[in-house]
Scaffold this active site. Structure first.
Site, PDB file in Angstrom:
ATOM      1  N   SER A  61      -4.639  45.696  -3.062  1.00 54.78           N
ATOM      2  CA  SER A  61      -5.611  46.766  -2.858  1.00 54.78           C
ATOM      3  C   SER A  61      -6.367  47.080  -4.151  1.00 54.78           C
ATOM      4  O   SER A  61      -5.871  46.858  -5.252  1.00 54.78           O
ATOM      5  CB  SER A  61      -4.907  48.027  -2.370  1.00 54.78           C
ATOM      6  OG  SER A  61      -4.186  47.774  -1.194  1.00 54.78           O
TER       7      SER A  61
HETATM    8  N1  SAH Z   1       0.875  46.829  -1.336  1.00 50.00           N
HETATM    9  C1  SAH Z   1       0.232  45.545  -1.457  1.00 50.00           C
HETATM   10  C2  SAH Z   1      -0.900  45.400  -0.471  1.00 50.00           C
HETATM   11  C3  SAH Z   1      -0.633  44.238   0.405  1.00 50.00           C
HETATM   12  S1  SAH Z   1      -1.722  43.960   1.742  1.00 50.00           S
HETATM   13  C4  SAH Z   1      -0.216  45.276  -2.875  1.00 50.00           C
HETATM   14  O1  SAH Z   1      -0.188  46.172  -3.716  1.00 50.00           O
HETATM   15  O2  SAH Z   1      -0.546  44.141  -3.184  1.00 50.00           O
HETATM   16  C5  SAH Z   1      -0.630  44.278   3.107  1.00 50.00           C
HETATM   17  C6  SAH Z   1       0.598  43.412   3.238  1.00 50.00           C
HETATM   18  O3  SAH Z   1       1.287  43.823   4.419  1.00 50.00           O
HETATM   19  C7  SAH Z   1       0.328  41.926   3.405  1.00 50.00           C
HETATM   20  O4  SAH Z   1       1.011  41.225   2.400  1.00 50.00           O
HETATM   21  C8  SAH Z   1       0.908  41.598   4.779  1.00 50.00           C
HETATM   22  O5  SAH Z   1       1.504  40.321   4.869  1.00 50.00           O
HETATM   23  C9  SAH Z   1       1.936  42.697   4.943  1.00 50.00           C
HETATM   24  N2  SAH Z   1       2.345  42.975   6.328  1.00 50.00           N
HETATM   25  C10 SAH Z   1       1.604  42.938   7.461  1.00 50.00           C
HETATM   26  N3  SAH Z   1       2.359  43.289   8.522  1.00 50.00           N
HETATM   27  C11 SAH Z   1       3.621  43.563   8.045  1.00 50.00           C
HETATM   28  C12 SAH Z   1       4.851  43.980   8.650  1.00 50.00           C
HETATM   29  N4  SAH Z   1       4.971  44.198   9.971  1.00 50.00           N
HETATM   30  N5  SAH Z   1       5.917  44.161   7.856  1.00 50.00           N
HETATM   31  C13 SAH Z   1       5.837  43.946   6.516  1.00 50.00           C
HETATM   32  N6  SAH Z   1       4.704  43.553   5.891  1.00 50.00           N
HETATM   33  C14 SAH Z   1       3.608  43.365   6.645  1.00 50.00           C
END
Ligand code: SAH
Length: 213
Positions: A61
């Site tokens: 993000s």
């Molecule tokens: N907090 C992260 C943002 C990642 S984007 C950062 O600072 O980089 C969102 C993430 O959620 C992605 O990596 C995606 O694979 C994950 N995601 C999507 N659905 C999910 C689920 N049901 N359980 C766990 N992770 C999930």
């Protein structure tokens, strides 16, 4: 050293220059080395004012969004925090700087492993990783004082509300895949209070209580 300079500028311009005021959040973001959480080929863009690809179709993000969501959690240092969507691990690192311990769930194993290496190489402790569908939370470790969902969800997954302590705060981007709005939920003695924040766009939360695959 060069990275540190750019990082301090990022905090000043993108965070303080907007509306981030929590001194602890600002300090955490002055300290966490974001460039270690982006793909090595794009390190020079690590402090730019935007989200970035991290592989597997997922993103880290924008710094402002990380600060905004973190501030909404009102962390004081004593909290047990659950994060859904480890991604790069950057948000987990910021949470770890501000809370007692962090539990983070990611559905894509490769991303979780990469995040674990980045957290380790930054010397950050007290982050626990799980690979799986985070829409069910982390029942074995519940309850949590703070819960942060970092992927777009059509509705707040009920298991997450169940795993929140009384007085605890959950923050999530809620809405359709096109755009969402940040929602802050506080668990009260007799129910939940909802407050609404800024609009945003996240990658989808995919799972039993999220979007379909
Ligand atoms: N907090 C992260 C943002 C990642 S984007 C950062 O600072 O980089 C969102 C993430 O959620 C992605 O990596 C995606 O694979 C994950 N995601 C999507 N659905 C999910 C689920 N049901 N359980 C766990 N992770 C999930």
């Amino acid at each position: 050293m060069e990275f540190e300079k750019v990082r301090l500028l990022m905090v000043e311009k993108q965070l303080m220059g907007r509306d981030i005021t929590d001194p602890r959040v600002l300090e955490a973001m002055r300290n966490v080395p974001r460039h270690l959480f982006v793909p090595p080929a794009h390190r020079d863009m690590a402090y730019d004012d935007m989200a970035m690809g991290i592989g597997e179709g997922q993103t880290i993000s924008q710094p402002y969004m990380v600060a905004r969501m973190t501030e909404m959690l009102e962390l004081t240092g004593s909290e047990k925090v659950l994060e859904i969507g480890t991604g790069s691990g950057y948000q987990s690192a910021v949470l770890a700087a501000l809370a007692r311990e962090v539990y983070t769930v990611e559905r894509i194993e490769e991303l979780s492993l990469r995040a674990q290496r980045a957290i380790e190489s930054s010397g950050i402790k007290d982050v626990n990783f799980l690979v799986g569908d985070g829409t069910g939370g982390w029942p074995e470790e519940a309850p949590f004082d703070s819960i942060l969902v970092t992927a777009a969800t059509p509705e707040i997954p009920p298991p997450l509300l169940e795993q929140l302590t009384e007085g605890g705060i959950l923050v999530a981007p809620v809405g359709p895949q096109s755009t969402q709005q940040l929602v802050k939920v506080t668990r009260l003695e007799d129910g939940f209070r909802r407050e609404f924040g800024i609009f945003c766009v996240f990658v989808p939360l995919i799972g039993a209580h999220g979007f379909d695959e």
